[in-house]
Scaffold this motif. Structure first.
Motif, PDB file in Angstrom:
ATOM      1  N   LEU A 195       0.849  -1.194   0.000  1.00 27.53           N
ATOM      2  CA  LEU A 195       0.000   0.000   0.000  1.00 27.53           C
ATOM      3  C   LEU A 195       0.882   1.240   0.000  1.00 27.53           C
ATOM      4  CD1 LEU A 195      -3.099   0.582   0.217  1.00 27.53           C
ATOM      5  CD2 LEU A 195      -2.700   1.041   2.631  1.00 27.53           C
ATOM      6  N   MET A 196       0.692   2.098  -1.020  1.00 29.96           N
ATOM      7  CA  MET A 196       1.533   3.289  -1.136  1.00 29.96           C
ATOM      8  C   MET A 196       0.736   4.581  -1.303  1.00 29.96           C
ATOM      9  SD  MET A 196       4.634   1.846  -3.542  1.00 29.96           S
ATOM     10  CE  MET A 196       3.516   1.173  -4.779  1.00 29.96           C
ATOM     11  N   MET A 197      -0.537   4.497  -1.680  1.00 33.73           N
ATOM     12  CA  MET A 197      -1.346   5.693  -1.902  1.00 33.73           C
ATOM     13  C   MET A 197      -1.501   6.472  -0.598  1.00 33.73           C
ATOM     14  SD  MET A 197      -2.978   7.526  -4.105  1.00 33.73           S
ATOM     15  CE  MET A 197      -3.075   6.428  -5.511  1.00 33.73           C
ATOM     16  N   TYR A 203      -7.164   5.982   5.657  1.00 29.01           N
ATOM     17  CA  TYR A 203      -8.039   4.810   5.691  1.00 29.01           C
ATOM     18  C   TYR A 203      -7.449   3.664   6.512  1.00 29.01           C
ATOM     19  CZ  TYR A 203      -9.938   7.337   1.658  1.00 29.01           C
ATOM     20  OH  TYR A 203     -10.451   8.291   0.830  1.00 29.01           O
ATOM     21  N   ALA A 204      -6.168   3.345   6.282  1.00 26.79           N
ATOM     22  CA  ALA A 204      -5.554   2.225   7.001  1.00 26.79           C
ATOM     23  C   ALA A 204      -5.488   2.477   8.515  1.00 26.79           C
ATOM     24  CB  ALA A 204      -4.172   1.928   6.430  1.00 26.79           C
ATOM     25  N   PRO A 205      -5.034   3.657   8.963  1.00 30.99           N
ATOM     26  CA  PRO A 205      -5.040   3.902  10.410  1.00 30.99           C
ATOM     27  C   PRO A 205      -6.436   3.831  11.026  1.00 30.99           C
ATOM     28  CG  PRO A 205      -3.605   5.479   9.321  1.00 30.99           C
ATOM     29  CD  PRO A 205      -4.339   4.746   8.240  1.00 30.99           C
ATOM     30  N   MET A 206      -7.467   4.287  10.292  1.00 27.36           N
ATOM     31  CA  MET A 206      -8.823   4.204  10.825  1.00 27.36           C
ATOM     32  C   MET A 206      -9.273   2.746  10.954  1.00 27.36           C
ATOM     33  SD  MET A 206     -10.965   7.453   9.296  1.00 27.36           S
ATOM     34  CE  MET A 206     -10.542   7.227   7.574  1.00 27.36           C
ATOM     35  N   SER A 236      -3.280  -6.143   9.248  1.00 27.51           N
ATOM     36  CA  SER A 236      -3.034  -4.718   9.446  1.00 27.51           C
ATOM     37  C   SER A 236      -4.065  -3.891   8.687  1.00 27.51           C
ATOM     38  CB  SER A 236      -1.633  -4.355   8.954  1.00 27.51           C
ATOM     39  OG  SER A 236      -1.553  -4.510   7.534  1.00 27.51           O
ATOM     40  N   GLY A 237      -4.159  -2.612   9.037  1.00 22.76           N
ATOM     41  CA  GLY A 237      -5.068  -1.715   8.330  1.00 22.76           C
ATOM     42  C   GLY A 237      -4.737  -1.596   6.862  1.00 22.76           C
ATOM     43  N   ASP A 238      -3.434  -1.662   6.531  1.00 24.30           N
ATOM     44  CA  ASP A 238      -3.023  -1.590   5.125  1.00 24.30           C
ATOM     45  C   ASP A 238      -3.671  -2.701   4.313  1.00 24.30           C
ATOM     46  OD1 ASP A 238      -1.445   0.459   5.989  1.00 24.30           O
ATOM     47  OD2 ASP A 238       0.435  -0.367   5.223  1.00 24.30           O
TER      48      ASP A 238
END
Length: 230
Positions: free
Chosen positions: A28-30, A37-40, A75-77
């Motif tokens: 995930l790089m965006m 989004y991933a941390p949420m 993970s969120g990612d």
């Protein structure tokens, strides 16, 4: 095997297979996904509700990705990638029935193939973005209108409003048009799913927005436009 089972198997198979490839080989790089989004999704999985949502857009993607992170222990990612690909896969189901209603079964399968292999939607889903939720919402709306099936239309309204900030206004306008259409074509009972979809989607977004900002609207441009009326 019935056509309903076939399209669902295609959708589920695509989701599982492509999610596995994506998680193993596509980092995930965006920035939108890595920074928001991933941390949420991680916070949702840990039950940290105050950090699991964003006041600018709806709750659907965070709930879906956060549930995946919690259920699978990823993970969120990875969770946002799986969620985005799942929404894209689900969008193929109403799209199939919509195109079949209009052009026949053979063209419907081609439409599904083009959707699931399209560069734009696939790349955005690999990057863990919410674009596939918009695709799902509009596919549901289209099939509900073409087949005069108000439950699908109402579900599309819910997905659209609960996914994106701009969908709040677009979804509300389409809910009004859909309610009028189904009232004319099917009577009072036809508008109930449309109103239910609008109510559930709007309530989820408005409650979240008010809790974070003290405003009843999900984005600053709506507040600026309508703030004096509220």
């Amino acid at each position: 095997m019935s056509e309903t089972k076939k399209i669902w198997l295609v959708a589920l198979g695509y989701w599982l297979a492509v999610s596995l490839v994506c998680c193993l080989a596509y980092p995930l790089m965006m920035s939108d996904a890595t920074a928001r989004y991933a941390p949420m999704a991680d916070h949702f999985a840990r039950g940290e509700w105050g950090l699991a949502f964003h006041p600018k857009f709806g709750v659907l993607f965070q709930v879906f990705s956060g549930t995946i992170a919690w259920t699978l222990g990823v993970s969120g990612d990875k969770a946002v990638q799986i969620a985005a690909l799942g929404l894209l896969a689900f969008a193929s189901v109403p799209l199939y029935f919509l195109v079949k209603e209009m052009f026949g079964e053979k063209v419907a399968w081609w439409a599904v193939a083009f959707l699931l292999l399209s560069d734009d939607f696939t790349r955005n889903s690999f990057d863990g973005l919410r674009e596939s939720a918009k695709c799902l919402g509009f596919a549901l709306l289209g099939y509900g209108m073409a087949a005069k099936k108000s439950p699908w239309y109402g579900l599309g309204i819910f997905v659209l409003i609960a996914s994106t900030s701009y969908g709040f206004g677009v979804g509300s306008a389409l809910a009004f048009c859909g309610a009028a259409y189904f009232l004319l074509c099917r009577g009072f009972r036809g508008i109930l799913p449309v109103i239910a979809g609008w109510t559930l989607g709007t309530a989820s977004v408005v409650a979240q927005t008010y809790a974070f900002t003290g405003h009843w609207l999900p984005s600053p441009h709506y507040i600026k436009l309508l703030g004096g009326w509220l």
